[in-house]
Design a protein around this motif. Structure first.
Motif, PDB file in Angstrom:
ATOM      1  N   TRP A 252       0.801  -1.229   0.000  1.00 44.99           N
ATOM      2  CA  TRP A 252       0.000   0.000   0.000  1.00 44.99           C
ATOM      3  C   TRP A 252       0.834   1.280   0.000  1.00 44.99           C
ATOM      4  O   TRP A 252       0.353   2.330  -0.415  1.00 44.99           O
ATOM      5  CB  TRP A 252      -0.925   0.020   1.205  1.00 44.99           C
ATOM      6  CG  TRP A 252      -2.096  -0.905   1.110  1.00 44.99           C
ATOM      7  CD1 TRP A 252      -2.332  -1.872   0.179  1.00 44.99           C
ATOM      8  CD2 TRP A 252      -3.205  -0.938   2.007  1.00 44.99           C
ATOM      9  NE1 TRP A 252      -3.507  -2.505   0.439  1.00 44.99           N
ATOM     10  CE2 TRP A 252      -4.074  -1.956   1.554  1.00 44.99           C
ATOM     11  CE3 TRP A 252      -3.547  -0.225   3.138  1.00 44.99           C
ATOM     12  CZ2 TRP A 252      -5.263  -2.264   2.206  1.00 44.99           C
ATOM     13  CZ3 TRP A 252      -4.729  -0.530   3.794  1.00 44.99           C
ATOM     14  CH2 TRP A 252      -5.582  -1.540   3.322  1.00 44.99           C
TER      15      TRP A 252
ATOM     16  N   TRP B 252      -1.464   4.237  -1.860  1.00 49.16           N
ATOM     17  CA  TRP B 252      -2.421   5.097  -1.158  1.00 49.16           C
ATOM     18  C   TRP B 252      -1.949   6.535  -0.931  1.00 49.16           C
ATOM     19  O   TRP B 252      -2.772   7.457  -1.002  1.00 49.16           O
ATOM     20  CB  TRP B 252      -2.865   4.444   0.156  1.00 49.16           C
ATOM     21  CG  TRP B 252      -3.843   3.346  -0.110  1.00 49.16           C
ATOM     22  CD1 TRP B 252      -3.630   2.007   0.051  1.00 49.16           C
ATOM     23  CD2 TRP B 252      -5.166   3.476  -0.624  1.00 49.16           C
ATOM     24  NE1 TRP B 252      -4.752   1.303  -0.336  1.00 49.16           N
ATOM     25  CE2 TRP B 252      -5.707   2.184  -0.756  1.00 49.16           C
ATOM     26  CE3 TRP B 252      -5.951   4.562  -1.005  1.00 49.16           C
ATOM     27  CZ2 TRP B 252      -6.993   1.947  -1.224  1.00 49.16           C
ATOM     28  CZ3 TRP B 252      -7.240   4.331  -1.475  1.00 49.16           C
ATOM     29  CH2 TRP B 252      -7.747   3.037  -1.586  1.00 49.16           C
ATOM     30  N   PRO B 253      -0.687   6.811  -0.677  1.00 48.55           N
ATOM     31  CA  PRO B 253      -0.306   8.219  -0.447  1.00 48.55           C
ATOM     32  C   PRO B 253      -0.604   9.148  -1.628  1.00 48.55           C
ATOM     33  O   PRO B 253      -0.748  10.356  -1.446  1.00 48.55           O
ATOM     34  CB  PRO B 253       1.192   8.148  -0.166  1.00 48.55           C
ATOM     35  CG  PRO B 253       1.369   6.792   0.443  1.00 48.55           C
ATOM     36  CD  PRO B 253       0.426   5.911  -0.355  1.00 48.55           C
ATOM     37  N   THR B 254      -0.719   8.613  -2.842  1.00 50.37           N
ATOM     38  CA  THR B 254      -1.020   9.462  -4.003  1.00 50.37           C
ATOM     39  C   THR B 254      -2.392   9.161  -4.607  1.00 50.37           C
ATOM     40  O   THR B 254      -2.744   9.714  -5.644  1.00 50.37           O
ATOM     41  CB  THR B 254       0.056   9.272  -5.091  1.00 50.37           C
ATOM     42  OG1 THR B 254       0.085   7.890  -5.484  1.00 50.37           O
ATOM     43  CG2 THR B 254       1.431   9.698  -4.583  1.00 50.37           C
TER      44      THR B 254
ATOM     45  N   ALA C 211      -8.862   6.870   0.690  1.00 51.54           N
ATOM     46  CA  ALA C 211      -7.572   7.563   0.559  1.00 51.54           C
ATOM     47  C   ALA C 211      -7.401   8.628   1.647  1.00 51.54           C
ATOM     48  O   ALA C 211      -6.372   8.655   2.332  1.00 51.54           O
ATOM     49  CB  ALA C 211      -7.431   8.176  -0.827  1.00 51.54           C
ATOM     50  N   ASP C 212      -8.360   9.504   1.795  1.00 54.30           N
ATOM     51  CA  ASP C 212      -8.237  10.547   2.827  1.00 54.30           C
ATOM     52  C   ASP C 212      -8.123   9.928   4.213  1.00 54.30           C
ATOM     53  O   ASP C 212      -7.333  10.373   5.049  1.00 54.30           O
ATOM     54  CB  ASP C 212      -9.424  11.506   2.784  1.00 54.30           C
ATOM     55  CG  ASP C 212      -9.352  12.485   1.623  1.00 54.30           C
ATOM     56  OD1 ASP C 212      -8.292  12.565   0.963  1.00 54.30           O
ATOM     57  OD2 ASP C 212     -10.361  13.179   1.386  1.00 54.30           O
TER      58      ASP C 212
ATOM     59  N   ASN D 107      -4.644   7.959   4.664  1.00 52.89           N
ATOM     60  CA  ASN D 107      -3.497   8.871   4.627  1.00 52.89           C
ATOM     61  C   ASN D 107      -3.482   9.820   5.822  1.00 52.89           C
ATOM     62  O   ASN D 107      -2.425  10.291   6.220  1.00 52.89           O
ATOM     63  CB  ASN D 107      -3.484   9.646   3.315  1.00 52.89           C
ATOM     64  CG  ASN D 107      -3.131   8.755   2.154  1.00 52.89           C
ATOM     65  OD1 ASN D 107      -2.265   7.899   2.249  1.00 52.89           O
ATOM     66  ND2 ASN D 107      -3.829   8.925   1.047  1.00 52.89           N
TER      67      ASN D 107
ATOM     68  N   LYS E 250      -1.003   4.927  11.433  1.00 52.14           N
ATOM     69  CA  LYS E 250      -0.925   3.534  10.997  1.00 52.14           C
ATOM     70  C   LYS E 250       0.137   2.823  11.824  1.00 52.14           C
ATOM     71  O   LYS E 250       1.302   3.189  11.772  1.00 52.14           O
ATOM     72  CB  LYS E 250      -0.572   3.469   9.500  1.00 52.14           C
ATOM     73  CG  LYS E 250      -1.672   4.016   8.608  1.00 52.14           C
ATOM     74  CD  LYS E 250      -1.188   4.393   7.233  1.00 52.14           C
ATOM     75  CE  LYS E 250      -0.490   5.717   7.145  1.00 52.14           C
ATOM     76  NZ  LYS E 250      -1.253   6.906   7.497  1.00 52.14           N
TER      77      LYS E 250
ATOM     78  N   TRP F 242       5.471   7.106   4.508  1.00 52.13           N
ATOM     79  CA  TRP F 242       4.032   7.274   4.527  1.00 52.13           C
ATOM     80  C   TRP F 242       3.702   7.997   5.821  1.00 52.13           C
ATOM     81  O   TRP F 242       3.857   7.432   6.901  1.00 52.13           O
ATOM     82  CB  TRP F 242       3.345   5.927   4.459  1.00 52.13           C
ATOM     83  CG  TRP F 242       1.886   5.953   4.140  1.00 52.13           C
ATOM     84  CD1 TRP F 242       1.089   7.051   3.920  1.00 52.13           C
ATOM     85  CD2 TRP F 242       1.029   4.817   4.007  1.00 52.13           C
ATOM     86  NE1 TRP F 242      -0.198   6.663   3.646  1.00 52.13           N
ATOM     87  CE2 TRP F 242      -0.256   5.294   3.696  1.00 52.13           C
ATOM     88  CE3 TRP F 242       1.229   3.456   4.119  1.00 52.13           C
ATOM     89  CZ2 TRP F 242      -1.341   4.442   3.501  1.00 52.13           C
ATOM     90  CZ3 TRP F 242       0.157   2.619   3.917  1.00 52.13           C
ATOM     91  CH2 TRP F 242      -1.110   3.109   3.611  1.00 52.13           C
TER      92      TRP F 242
END
Length: 180
Positions: free
Chosen positions: A54, A58-60, A67-68, A71, A75, A87
């Motif tokens: 991931w 997911w960061p982009t 996603a929001d 991010n 985590k 991340w």
């Protein structure tokens, strides 16, 4: 006390690995359900393999609502080695998973979410540390792949919600049964 919530996409035959290979259609109700589930979570537990797959995506990503959420949420990554990639909000947790989760549950805050990390989910299920299962069952038979409940001992669950969606998915919520 915090709750631990496992969220999983599953095929009819129980496969929960690589849902992009067998989930062909979802609808707005599936996305609204995901938003409701993650709206109660303020921390995510990830296994090392999920983190590794991931961290570059997911960061982009702009795939919402996840996603929001992922991010912007801390985590905790269960691993004994330093994390590769950057991340924001990701920290390596070298402590034993069960002890770490017991400490998290004893604290204050929102739900602790387990997303995409089958080994973490299985370990927590076996230890009796999952408070709720949020399952999205897709109308497909994957045929092969890792299953969420592989290797689990008998455990009774209480169904608290079953809702079909227009795309044929079924949203299921289970809690461990007090008589288990």
């Amino acid at each position: 006390m915090r709750r631990v919530v496992v969220y999983a996409l599953m095929s009819l035959d129980g496969v929960a690995e690589e849902p992009g290979d067998w989930v062909f259609e979802v609808d707005e109700r599936v996305f609204r359900n995901l938003a409701e589930v993650v709206g109660r979570q303020d921390l995510v537990l990830l296994g090392r393999a999920t983190y590794a797959s991931w961290v570059d995506y997911w960061p982009t990503s702009d795939v919402q609502p996840f996603a929001d959420f992922v991010n912007g949420t801390p985590k905790h990554v269960v691993t004994s080695s330093p994390l590769d990639g950057a991340w924001p909000g990701a920290v390596a947790v070298g402590a034993p998973l069960v002890e770490h989760v017991r400490a998290l549950r004893a604290g204050d805050g929102g739900d602790v979410g387990v997303h995409g990390s089958l080994t973490v989910a299985r370990t927590l299920l076996a230890a009796g540390l999952v408070d709720e299962l949020q399952l999205v069952v897709a109308p497909t038979v994957a045929g092969r792949g890792r299953r969420l409940f592989e290797g689990q001992d008998l455990q009774r669950l209480q169904l608290t919600r079953a809702e079909p969606t227009p795309s044929g998915c079924v949203l299921l919520t289970y809690r461990p049964s007090s008589s288990a």
